[in-house]
Design an enzyme around this catalytic site. Structure first.
Site, PDB file in Angstrom:
ATOM      1  N   ALA A   2      44.745  41.390  32.623  1.00  0.00           N
ATOM      2  CA  ALA A   2      43.232  40.724  32.328  1.00  0.00           C
ATOM      3  C   ALA A   2      42.527  41.028  33.608  1.00  0.00           C
ATOM      4  O   ALA A   2      43.320  41.387  34.741  1.00  0.00           O
ATOM      5  CB  ALA A   2      43.515  39.043  32.265  1.00  0.00           C
ATOM      6  N   ASP A   3      41.118  41.095  33.561  1.00  0.00           N
ATOM      7  CA  ASP A   3      40.448  41.104  34.648  1.00  0.00           C
ATOM      8  C   ASP A   3      40.221  39.728  35.378  1.00  0.00           C
ATOM      9  O   ASP A   3      40.031  39.899  36.739  1.00  0.00           O
ATOM     10  CB  ASP A   3      38.893  41.827  34.316  1.00  0.00           C
ATOM     11  CG  ASP A   3      39.392  43.180  33.887  1.00  0.00           C
ATOM     12  OD1 ASP A   3      39.907  44.100  34.573  1.00  0.00           O
ATOM     13  OD2 ASP A   3      38.997  43.570  32.648  1.00  0.00           O
TER      14      ASP A   3
ATOM     15  N   GLU B  15      42.332  45.995  21.926  1.00  0.00           N
ATOM     16  CA  GLU B  15      43.186  44.936  22.374  1.00  0.00           C
ATOM     17  C   GLU B  15      43.007  43.499  21.501  1.00  0.00           C
ATOM     18  O   GLU B  15      43.917  42.657  21.183  1.00  0.00           O
ATOM     19  CB  GLU B  15      42.724  44.387  24.009  1.00  0.00           C
ATOM     20  CG  GLU B  15      43.147  45.532  24.716  1.00  0.00           C
ATOM     21  CD  GLU B  15      42.631  45.484  26.328  1.00  0.00           C
ATOM     22  OE1 GLU B  15      43.171  46.227  27.230  1.00  0.00           O
ATOM     23  OE2 GLU B  15      41.585  44.750  26.586  1.00  0.00           O
TER      24      GLU B  15
ATOM     25  N   GLY C  18      38.617  44.001  29.556  1.00  0.00           N
ATOM     26  CA  GLY C  18      37.916  45.303  29.188  1.00  0.00           C
ATOM     27  C   GLY C  18      37.687  46.079  30.143  1.00  0.00           C
ATOM     28  O   GLY C  18      37.051  47.011  30.306  1.00  0.00           O
ATOM     29  N   GLY C  19      37.940  45.922  31.434  1.00  0.00           N
ATOM     30  CA  GLY C  19      37.878  46.577  32.588  1.00  0.00           C
ATOM     31  C   GLY C  19      38.436  48.302  32.350  1.00  0.00           C
ATOM     32  O   GLY C  19      37.571  49.032  32.953  1.00  0.00           O
ATOM     33  N   GLY C  20      39.188  48.341  31.461  1.00  0.00           N
ATOM     34  CA  GLY C  20      39.652  49.682  30.970  1.00  0.00           C
ATOM     35  C   GLY C  20      38.923  50.100  29.715  1.00  0.00           C
ATOM     36  O   GLY C  20      39.756  51.262  29.044  1.00  0.00           O
TER      37      GLY C  20
ATOM     38  N   GLY D 116      46.135  49.169  30.883  1.00  0.00           N
ATOM     39  CA  GLY D 116      45.753  48.898  32.013  1.00  0.00           C
ATOM     40  C   GLY D 116      46.768  49.092  33.301  1.00  0.00           C
ATOM     41  O   GLY D 116      47.861  49.548  32.504  1.00  0.00           O
ATOM     42  N   SER D 117      46.610  49.197  34.349  1.00  0.00           N
ATOM     43  CA  SER D 117      47.569  49.534  35.383  1.00  0.00           C
ATOM     44  C   SER D 117      48.867  48.374  35.182  1.00  0.00           C
ATOM     45  O   SER D 117      50.020  48.743  35.739  1.00  0.00           O
ATOM     46  CB  SER D 117      47.011  49.599  36.848  1.00  0.00           C
ATOM     47  OG  SER D 117      46.514  48.445  36.936  1.00  0.00           O
ATOM     48  N   THR D 118      48.573  47.197  35.009  1.00  0.00           N
ATOM     49  CA  THR D 118      49.790  46.246  35.138  1.00  0.00           C
ATOM     50  C   THR D 118      50.493  46.571  33.756  1.00  0.00           C
ATOM     51  O   THR D 118      51.734  46.563  33.685  1.00  0.00           O
ATOM     52  CB  THR D 118      48.959  44.947  34.823  1.00  0.00           C
ATOM     53  OG1 THR D 118      47.998  44.773  35.879  1.00  0.00           O
ATOM     54  CG2 THR D 118      50.142  43.833  35.201  1.00  0.00           C
TER      55      THR D 118
HETATM   56  C1  5RP Z   1      41.640  47.126  29.755  1.00  0.00           C
HETATM   57  C2  5RP Z   1      41.994  45.694  30.185  1.00  0.00           C
HETATM   58  C3  5RP Z   1      43.092  45.311  31.233  1.00  0.00           C
HETATM   59  O1  5RP Z   1      43.895  44.630  30.916  1.00  0.00           O
HETATM   60  C4  5RP Z   1      42.295  44.756  32.688  1.00  0.00           C
HETATM   61  O2  5RP Z   1      41.172  45.712  32.923  1.00  0.00           O
HETATM   62  C5  5RP Z   1      43.295  44.605  33.637  1.00  0.00           C
HETATM   63  O3  5RP Z   1      43.575  45.952  34.044  1.00  0.00           O
HETATM   64  P1  5RP Z   1      44.530  46.370  35.291  1.00  0.00           P
HETATM   65  O4  5RP Z   1      45.932  45.914  34.877  1.00  0.00           O
HETATM   66  O5  5RP Z   1      44.460  47.632  35.562  1.00  0.00           O
HETATM   67  O6  5RP Z   1      44.265  45.326  36.439  1.00  0.00           O
HETATM   68  O7  5RP Z   1      41.423  44.437  29.817  1.00  0.00           O
HETATM   69  O8  5RP Z   1      40.738  47.008  28.863  1.00  0.00           O
END
Ligand code: 5RP
Length: 224
Positions: free
Chosen positions: A89-90, A109, A101-103, A35-37
């Protein structure tokens, strides 16, 4: 006195990505989420000079970023365990239960997180919630089961939508489910995981985060 400037979400992600370095033991193998973080964490690790023996990655995306920055990526099957797994995390609640799972990387994971002794979640403060469920719940599914699983979620009051154009690293599809209020994340995860055709539900509760590094405009708060 100059008023304190509110940090952007991107700056908060950079802050927690850097803060996660304190959990990386030199010479160890680190589990890395997606993810971006996590991208910020990977960048911080590469810039830190901390020499790790390698990383186990949860996605093609993170693997490519780490390799480009000179971090060795090991196959999960090559390692017997990891000290720490670092991921975003989302949503995360005060008990460390998460929606992820947003990504679309939730299955890998969960696999890499399961190898680790400690799950460190890195997130900006917008991700902290009282009850999981506002963020559409990602569920990785076997494609032929998608319609039946959508009916099962409807029976719980949820609306499942197929994530258009997405095929996961495992060749599966993602349903995003809105309208759920997940008041017992451990029971919910165990239940939905057993539905035929579910590969992985994006509730991470049985293996929750032991530590959450939360990026706020006042700095990094550690929840544990
Ligand atoms: C990817 C994830 C990410 O950790 C979640 O979507 C957070 O992403 P971001 O850091 O871009 O906000 O679960 O499957």
């Amino acid at each position: 006195m100059t008023p304190r400037r509110t940090m952007t979400q991107d700056e908060l992600k950079t802050l927690v990505g850097q803060a996660a370095l304190q959990y990386v033991e030199p010479g160890s193998i680190v589990g890395v989420g997606t993810g971006s973080t996590v991208d910020k964490f990977i960048d911080a690790l590469a810039a830190s000079g901390i020499q790790v023996a390698g990383a186990v990655s949860s996605s093609v995306r993170s693997t490519e970023r780490m390799k480009a920055l000179g971090i060795a990526v090991l196959d999960a099957a090559e390692v017997q365990g990891l000290g720490v797994y670092i991921d975003g995390a989302d949503e995360i609640d005060h008990g460390g239960h998460m929606i992820k799972g947003g990504g679309a990387a939730l299955t890998r994971e969960k696999i890499v997180a399961d190898l680790a002794q400690k799950f460190v979640c890195i997130a900006d403060e917008s991700k902290l919630v009282q009850t999981l469920g506002k963020f559409p719940l990602p569920v990785e599914v076997i494609p032929m089961a998608a319609a039946q699983l959508a009916r099962r979620f409807a029976a719980l009051g949820g609306v499942a939508t197929l994530r258009a154009g997405v095929v996961t690293d495992n060749g599966c599809h993602i349903l995003d489910v809105t309208g759920l209020k997940i008041s017992d994340p451990v029971a919910f995860e165990a239940d939905v995981n057993q539905w035929p055709g579910v590969v992985t539900v994006g509730v991470f509760a049985r293996n929750r985060a032991q530590v959450c590094l939360l990026g706020t405009s006042e700095g990094v708060k550690t929840l544990s």
